[in-house]
Structures are given as structure tokens and as C-alpha cells.
Write an enzyme that holds these catalytic residues in place. Structure first.
Site, PDB file in Angstrom:
ATOM      1  N   TYR A   1      36.692   7.873  55.946  1.00 20.03           N
ATOM      2  CA  TYR A   1      35.513   8.609  55.482  1.00 20.03           C
ATOM      3  C   TYR A   1      34.530   7.699  54.728  1.00 20.03           C
ATOM      4  O   TYR A   1      33.313   7.794  54.919  1.00 20.03           O
ATOM      5  CB  TYR A   1      35.934   9.805  54.606  1.00 20.03           C
ATOM      6  CG  TYR A   1      34.856  10.857  54.558  1.00 20.03           C
ATOM      7  CD1 TYR A   1      34.710  11.791  55.586  1.00 20.03           C
ATOM      8  CD2 TYR A   1      33.949  10.901  53.501  1.00 20.03           C
ATOM      9  CE1 TYR A   1      33.698  12.730  55.577  1.00 20.03           C
ATOM     10  CE2 TYR A   1      32.935  11.843  53.479  1.00 20.03           C
ATOM     11  CZ  TYR A   1      32.818  12.756  54.507  1.00 20.03           C
ATOM     12  OH  TYR A   1      31.801  13.682  54.499  1.00 20.03           O
TER      13      TYR A   1
ATOM     14  N   PRO B   1      29.235  15.687  64.130  1.00 18.23           N
ATOM     15  CA  PRO B   1      28.879  15.358  62.733  1.00 18.23           C
ATOM     16  C   PRO B   1      29.994  15.565  61.712  1.00 18.23           C
ATOM     17  O   PRO B   1      29.819  15.211  60.548  1.00 18.23           O
ATOM     18  CB  PRO B   1      27.692  16.286  62.441  1.00 18.23           C
ATOM     19  CG  PRO B   1      27.787  17.379  63.439  1.00 18.23           C
ATOM     20  CD  PRO B   1      28.475  16.831  64.643  1.00 18.23           C
TER      21      PRO B   1
ATOM     22  N   HIS C   1      29.505  10.213  45.382  1.00 19.11           N
ATOM     23  CA  HIS C   1      30.649  11.133  45.378  1.00 19.11           C
ATOM     24  C   HIS C   1      31.933  10.340  45.518  1.00 19.11           C
ATOM     25  O   HIS C   1      32.098   9.585  46.474  1.00 19.11           O
ATOM     26  CB  HIS C   1      30.551  12.114  46.551  1.00 19.11           C
ATOM     27  CG  HIS C   1      29.526  13.185  46.343  1.00 19.11           C
ATOM     28  ND1 HIS C   1      29.501  14.333  47.078  1.00 19.11           N
ATOM     29  CD2 HIS C   1      28.511  13.280  45.467  1.00 19.11           C
ATOM     30  CE1 HIS C   1      28.490  15.094  46.673  1.00 19.11           C
ATOM     31  NE2 HIS C   1      27.877  14.465  45.707  1.00 19.11           N
TER      32      HIS C   1
END
Ligand SMILES: Cc1cc2nc3c(=O)[nH]c(=O)nc-3n(C[C@H](O)[C@H](O)[C@H](O)COP(=O)(O)OP(=O)(O)OC[C@H]3O[C@@H](n4cnc5c(N)ncnc54)[C@H](O)[C@@H]3O)c2cc1C
Length: 394
Positions: free
Chosen positions: A388, A296, A72
Site C-alpha cells: 500500500y 482503484p 496518513h
């Protein structure tokens, strides 16, 4: 039984450590209290940072990952006031000079690493009973357990605690040595795994007045979805139809987004917790993931555990090749620098996207302004993106 490094826990951290040590010519034995089947079927994390993927490829365990992993290059933040909700894409790839995340289930990582260890003659004791650690304040630590009804004492030079938050290593350290830093969030995540094609090609982090929701996936046929719920919520209160209706509401957009529905094959509730202990070492016992938990929201738990054992494998490698103890002495400090940055990011994502029971209208407007800023500013988007996909290793 004798080895160089005794490892407690056959999750991603314990297995990767054993794999890295083997490649460096260092012997290890892994002791796990669950069965092989249980460990390999446990559905947990699924987002791999670029560094985790690179490590698997570079060390020869990335073959299935390359075939089945879903790369992704972006993710979506979805938010807005009623009637104005829409998605905003964060271009992870463009903002980080070509890095991405890969969707690949933790259970597959565990299976690939287990297969590699066993094929190379590695020793893993699954379903070990009464696991305990001893003598780590001396130079002769040991792990004791029962395997197939027989008592085993595994002696080594070092012990690695890769047995997670609920394991045995951290609580075995004498009182007063560790300092704990803790935050419990006033909500939990209700997670489902559904046999249906994902409704979006990329992950969607959705902030909604009714609470946070996350759209993720495990494969082109399996969707993973989460809902923010009360911390004491009971799964019995959530029949499938209620889950789907609530998800649909929280992913709504001004132009009528529709979530695909399918059979739910697993559901469960996970509490949200930030936790760190310092230091991550006591004598010859080195804590990896046993020293921390992240909520999470940042998709960091597995990746952080892998980062710890990279540092640890390097330190053991230096010790066994040159006798240098510098890496061992610096282990805790090196890991904690990353641990705290990852804690910060996971806390920030969590607080930006969830509803808090004590928030007021000011807090809600501020939260929306923060999201507007993140998607509208190159610097802010880039900051989210670089965290990220994973910060560089120290
Ligand atoms: C329900 C759930 C969902 C999650 N979702 C995400 C997510 O979406 N993204 C993310 O990044 N992270 C997620 N996490 C966190 C992530 O799964 C962990 O951070 C990851 O498992 C870390 O790997 P590990 O090897 O460090 O720990 P673990 O996978 O927990 O491995 C520890 C191992 O030690 C074993 N063990 C425990 N006690 C003992 C003992 N006494 N003796 C021997 N062995 C023992 C355990 O059985 C286990 O196999 C989730 C966790 C849970 C519980």
C-alpha cells in the site's frame, strides 16, 4: 518543430517525465488534447505512495504538497458479520519501518508540475487537436497535431505515450505487436465528493453484505466516498439522500458509527478494469500509463504511472549522457515487473473487499476469514502495508 523527447499527455506521468528530463538537461515538448483548466480540475486519484512523495520533494515540486498533503500512517479495514462489524487498523508506518501515504489530489499534482514546467520555460501545448503519432518504427518519429488552428509537426528522437488508456499512442502500434491481458470486474464505483469534514482521520475500506464502500478525503473540508454498484448503474438512479443512506449502512459498526453528511459537489460512476499490454515499447515509442489500468482499490493508478516515467527518464538520461541503449532496451521488462506486482495487489484488494454476483455462502465466509487473517497476522498485515505504501523501485 524539433525536440529530443515528444510526450503525449499532460497528466501526472507526462508532466513528471518532462520535469525529470529537464532536470537531466534533456529537452521535451508535451502535447495534451484537453485545456489546461480541464486537466487541472479533473478529480481522480488522491493517494500518493511514499516514493511518489519523496520524488516530488527531491525534485523541487513538493513545497505545496508538504504544506497541504495529509500524511496518513495507517488505514482501517472494516468488516464482520451482522452485529459484530468493527474497524481494524493497519499500522502502515510501524509495519514498513516508517513509511506512510499522503492524501493530495491528482489535480494538485498536475497543477504543481505544470507550474514548474512553465516557470522553467517548458513547452506544453494544451487543447491540441487531431493528435497523431508517426514514424516510431524509424529513428525519426513525430507527433502531428493542430494548435490554434495551425498544423504542427513535432519531430524528436523518441515519443513517450503518457496519454492513458483512451489515448492515441497504444492504438497506433501495428496489430499483432502487443499482447493484451484483461479483466473486467462485474461492478463499478459510484464516487462522490462532498463538502464536509471527513468522518474518520484515516481511510476506511469497508466490506459489507450490501457491497464495498470506501471512505477517503481530499482535505480537512472535503470528503471523497465510494460505493460498489452494478457495472451498468445509472447515476440518475442515485439522488443524494439515497447515496448517503447507502453509505451509512455500509459503514455501520456494532457501536453505532455515524457518517457526516454535507453537500455533494461531484458524483460519477467509474468502471473497474485490470488491463496490461506487453511489451511497453515499440521502436522509438515508449508507453507509460497507456499500457495499463488498475482497479482503484489499491490506489495505485497514479503511482504506477509515476514509477513508469522514473524508469523512462533514467533510460533517456543514460542514452543522452553515455549513448548507452541498455536502459531503453530494458524499459519494458523493468516496468512490467512492477506493473504485474501492482496488478496483483490491486486485484487482491478488490477481490477481498467486494461482493461478486456469483459468490455463495462459502465464498463469503472465506472472504471474512481472509480479512480476519490479514488483520490478525503480522506477516499478512505487513504484506498489505508494504504494497500500500509502495514497493521499492527496481
Ligand atoms: C474517475 C477516476 C477516478 C480515479 N481514482 C483513482 C484513485 O482513487 N486512485 C488512483 O491511484 N488512481 C485513480 N484513478 C486513476 C488515475 O487517475 C490514473 O491512473 C492517473 O491519471 C494516471 O496518470 P497519467 O498521467 O498516467 O494518466 P492521465 O491522468 O489519464 O493522463 C493522460 C493525459 O493524456 C491526455 N490525452 C488523452 N488522449 C490524448 C490524445 N489523443 N492526445 C493528447 N493527449 C491526450 C488526457 O487528457 C490526459 O491529460 C482514477 C481514474 C479515474 C478516471
Amino acid at each position: 518543430m524539433r525536440t529530443q523527447v515528444g510526450i503525449v499527455g499532460a497528466g501526472p506521468a507526462g508532466l513528471m517525465l518532462s520535469h525529470l528530463l529537464h532536470r537531466a538537461g534533456i529537452e521535451s515538448v508535451v502535447v495534451e488534447n484537453r485545456s489546461r483548466q480541464y486537466v487541472q480540475e479533473r478529480v481522480r486519484a488522491g493517494v500518493l505512495e511514499q516514493g511518489t512523495v519523496d520524488l516530488m520533494n527531491e525534485t523541487g515540486v513538493g513545497e505545496r504538497l508538504a504544506r497541504e498533503g495529509l500524511v496518513h500512517r495507517g488505514l482501517e479495514l472494516r468488516f464482520g458479520r451482522r452485529g459484530h462489524r468493527r474497524g481494524h487498523r493497519i499500522d502502515l508506518f510501524g509495519l514498513t519501518g516508517g513509511k506512510a501515504i499522503t492524501i493530495y489530489g491528482q489535480n494538485k499534482v498536475v497543477e504543481d508540475l505544470t507550474d514548474a514546467r512553465l516557470a522553467a520555460g517548458g513547452r506544453i501545448f494544451f487543447a491540441a487537436e487531431d493528435v497523431s503519432v508517426h514514424g516510431f518504427d524509424s529513428a525519426a518519429p513525430s507527433i502531428r497535431f493542430r494548435a490554434g488552428g495551425e498544423a504542427v509537426e513535432l519531430r524528436g528522437d523518441f515519443i513517450a505515450g503518457c496519454d492513458g488508456f483512451h489515448g492515441v499512442c497504444r492504438p497506433s502500434i501495428p496489430a499483432g505487436v502487443l499482447t493484451a491481458f484483461d479483466r473486467v470486474y462485474p461492478f463499478a464505483w459510484l464516487g462522490i465528493l462532498a463538502e464536509v469534514e471527513p468522518s474518520s482521520e484515516e481511510l476506511i475500506y469497508s466490506r459489507h453484505e450490501r457491497g464495498f464502500a470506501l471512505h477517503s478525503m481530499r482535505s480537512p473540508e472535503l470528503t471523497r466516498l465510494y460505493l460498489q454498484v452494478a457495472p451498468d448503474e445509472e447515476i440518475g438512479n442515485w439522488p443524494d439522500e439515497r447515496i448517503w443512506d447507502e453509505l451509512q449502512r455500509r459503514f455501520e459498526t456494532r457501536d453505532g458509527f455515524t457518517l457526516r453528511r454535507g453537500p455533494i459537489v461531484q458524483k460519477g460512476i467509474t468502471p473497474m478494469h485490470s488491463f496490461v499490454v506487453e511489451p511497453m515499447r515499440y521502436g522509438s515509442l515508449f508507453l507509460a500509463d497507456a499500457a495499463h489500468i488498475v482497479p482503484p482499490t489499491g490506489a495505485k493508478g497514479l503511482n504506477l504511472a509515476i514509477a513508469d516515467v522514473r524508469v523512462l527518464a533514467r533510460a533517456f538520461g543514460d542514452f543522452y549522457t553515455s549513448g548507452s541503449r541498455a536502459g531503453l532496451e530494458g524499459y519494458s521488462e523493468t516496468c512490467l515487473r512492477r506493473v504485474w506486482k501492482v496488478q496483483r495487489f490491486s486485484w487482491w484488494m478488490t477481490s477481498m473487499l467486494h461482493r461478486f454476483e456469483d459468490e455463495n455462502a462459502f465464498d463469503q465466509r472465506r472472504q471474512l476469514a481472509e480479512l480476519e487473517y490479514v488483520v490478525g497476522s503480522h506477516a499478512a498485515s505487513q504484506s498489505l502495508a508494504e504494497n500500500y505504501v509502495g514497493l521499492p523501485m527496481d
